[in-house]
Scaffold this motif. Structure first.
Motif, short mmCIF file in Angstrom:
data_model
loop_
_atom_site.label_atom_id
_atom_site.label_comp_id
_atom_site.label_asym_id
_atom_site.label_seq_id
_atom_site.Cartn_x
_atom_site.Cartn_y
_atom_site.Cartn_z
N TYR A 184 0.86 -1.18 0.00
CA TYR A 184 0.00 0.00 0.00
C TYR A 184 0.90 1.23 0.00
CZ TYR A 184 1.17 -0.17 4.95
OH TYR A 184 1.85 -0.23 6.14
N GLY A 185 0.31 2.39 -0.10
CA GLY A 185 1.09 3.61 -0.09
C GLY A 185 0.20 4.82 -0.26
N HIS A 186 0.80 6.00 -0.23
CA HIS A 186 0.05 7.25 -0.40
C HIS A 186 -0.50 7.31 -1.82
CE1 HIS A 186 -1.16 11.36 0.21
NE2 HIS A 186 -0.45 11.76 -0.84
N GLU B 7 9.85 12.75 0.70
CA GLU B 7 10.54 12.35 1.92
C GLU B 7 9.68 11.41 2.76
OE1 GLU B 7 11.59 16.12 3.74
OE2 GLU B 7 13.68 15.81 3.13
N LEU B 8 10.35 10.54 3.50
CA LEU B 8 9.70 9.62 4.43
C LEU B 8 10.20 9.88 5.84
CD1 LEU B 8 10.01 6.23 2.49
CD2 LEU B 8 7.96 7.65 2.69
N THR B 9 9.35 9.65 6.81
CA THR B 9 9.76 9.72 8.22
C THR B 9 9.78 8.30 8.76
OG1 THR B 9 8.79 11.92 8.50
CG2 THR B 9 9.21 10.65 10.49
N VAL B 10 10.94 7.87 9.25
CA VAL B 10 11.11 6.49 9.71
C VAL B 10 11.90 6.46 11.01
CG1 VAL B 10 11.05 5.57 7.35
CG2 VAL B 10 13.24 6.15 8.41
N LYS C 249 13.88 12.07 8.91
CA LYS C 249 13.13 12.28 7.67
C LYS C 249 14.13 12.50 6.54
CE LYS C 249 10.95 16.21 7.20
NZ LYS C 249 9.95 17.29 7.35
N ALA C 250 13.87 11.81 5.40
CA ALA C 250 14.77 11.92 4.25
C ALA C 250 14.09 11.33 3.02
CB ALA C 250 16.09 11.22 4.53
N LEU C 251 14.69 11.58 1.87
CA LEU C 251 14.22 10.92 0.65
C LEU C 251 14.48 9.42 0.78
CD1 LEU C 251 15.56 13.41 -2.06
CD2 LEU C 251 13.17 13.06 -1.37
N PRO C 252 13.67 8.59 0.13
CA PRO C 252 13.80 7.14 0.30
C PRO C 252 15.21 6.58 0.11
CG PRO C 252 11.78 7.64 -0.85
CD PRO C 252 12.52 8.94 -0.73
N VAL D 176 19.79 14.24 5.74
CA VAL D 176 18.81 13.62 6.62
C VAL D 176 18.44 14.62 7.72
CG1 VAL D 176 18.38 11.75 8.27
CG2 VAL D 176 19.68 11.30 6.18
N THR D 177 17.13 14.74 8.00
CA THR D 177 16.65 15.65 9.04
C THR D 177 16.26 14.86 10.28
OG1 THR D 177 15.78 17.19 7.38
CG2 THR D 177 14.92 17.40 9.62
N LEU D 178 16.81 15.25 11.42
CA LEU D 178 16.48 14.60 12.69
C LEU D 178 15.12 15.09 13.16
CD1 LEU D 178 17.44 12.80 15.08
CD2 LEU D 178 18.41 14.88 16.08
#
Length: 226
Positions: free
Chosen positions: A34-36, A102-105, A134-137, A169-171
């Motif tokens: 699944y996904g957005h 971007e994804l948040t993981v 958070k960063a691009l995949p 990458v964003t913390l």
């Protein structure tokens, strides 16, 4: 277009509910992608192939998923359900990503080296197992290193801000949150010291009781004279 990403083949699945048990017995693993903006699709993947893939990639690795032999789409292994006793994989959730979003993981933290303060008799304590970023995949870190060599004494504390975060990458986790430290050993009194302390306390209590009895006797004597 080919990529350097690991690949996983899947087949569409119509069987759902308890009936998926026979799929597992046949070496197939039920999954869903699944996904957005992507409709949820039930799948099966080869259980053996998935376990090999899972052992060779990190927690946030992007995988090229091909369904029914069609063009592969990039997905993230989002969640793996395992049996609580046998630890056998039961179900897999795959999240289809857009490489430009971007994804948040959660990124696992890996402690490296031994804290010098442990050699002083302290106990190492890591308060966080993951941090959120958070960063691009294709920029998502697989792990982040906990620099234990900075814990040189009991006053030293590692915060999330002490992690080395890649520039792209964003913390997301609070950088001031405590990450790890070394607790000093508990100080226990020797038996003789404990006995002496108890003896002093008992003598003090006896003295107080004697003073109270003397005061009470004096008060009674004054009252009888009247």
């Amino acid at each position: 277009m080919t990529t350097d990403r690991p690949a996983l083949a899947a087949d569409s699945r119509e069987i759902t509910g308890k009936a998926v048990a026979h799929l597992r017995r046949g070496g197939k693993l039920p999954a869903v992608v699944y996904g957005h903006g992507v409709a949820s699709t039930s799948l099966t993947v080869d259980a053996h192939d998935f376990e090999l893939l899972r052992r060779s990639v990190g927690a946030n690795a992007i995988v090229d998923l091909s369904i029914d032999g069609k063009k592969a789409k990039p997905v993230l292994i989002h969640q793996v359900q395992v049996h609580p006793v046998t630890r056998r994989t039961l179900h897999v959730d795959l999240y289809q990503v857009k490489m430009t979003e971007e994804l948040t993981v959660d990124v696992p933290l890996v402690p490296v080296g031994e804290a010098p303060a442990v050699d002083l008799g302290g106990t190492y304590l890591q308060l966080l197992d993951t941090v959120k970023v958070k960063a691009l995949p294709d920029k998502l870190p697989q792990t982040l290193v906990v620099p234990n060599d900075r814990l040189v004494d009991y006053d030293a504390v590692l915060h999330v801000r002490d992690l080395e975060i890649p520039a792209d990458v964003t913390l997301v986790t609070d950088p001031e949150e405590v990450l790890a430290k070394v607790m000093p050993p508990r100080v226990e009194l020797e038996p003789t010291e404990v006995e002496a302390a108890e003896g002093e306390a008992a003598e003090g209590e006896a003295a107080e009781e004697g003073a109270e009895e003397g005061a009470a006797t004096s008060a009674d004597g004054e009252g009888s004279e009247g």
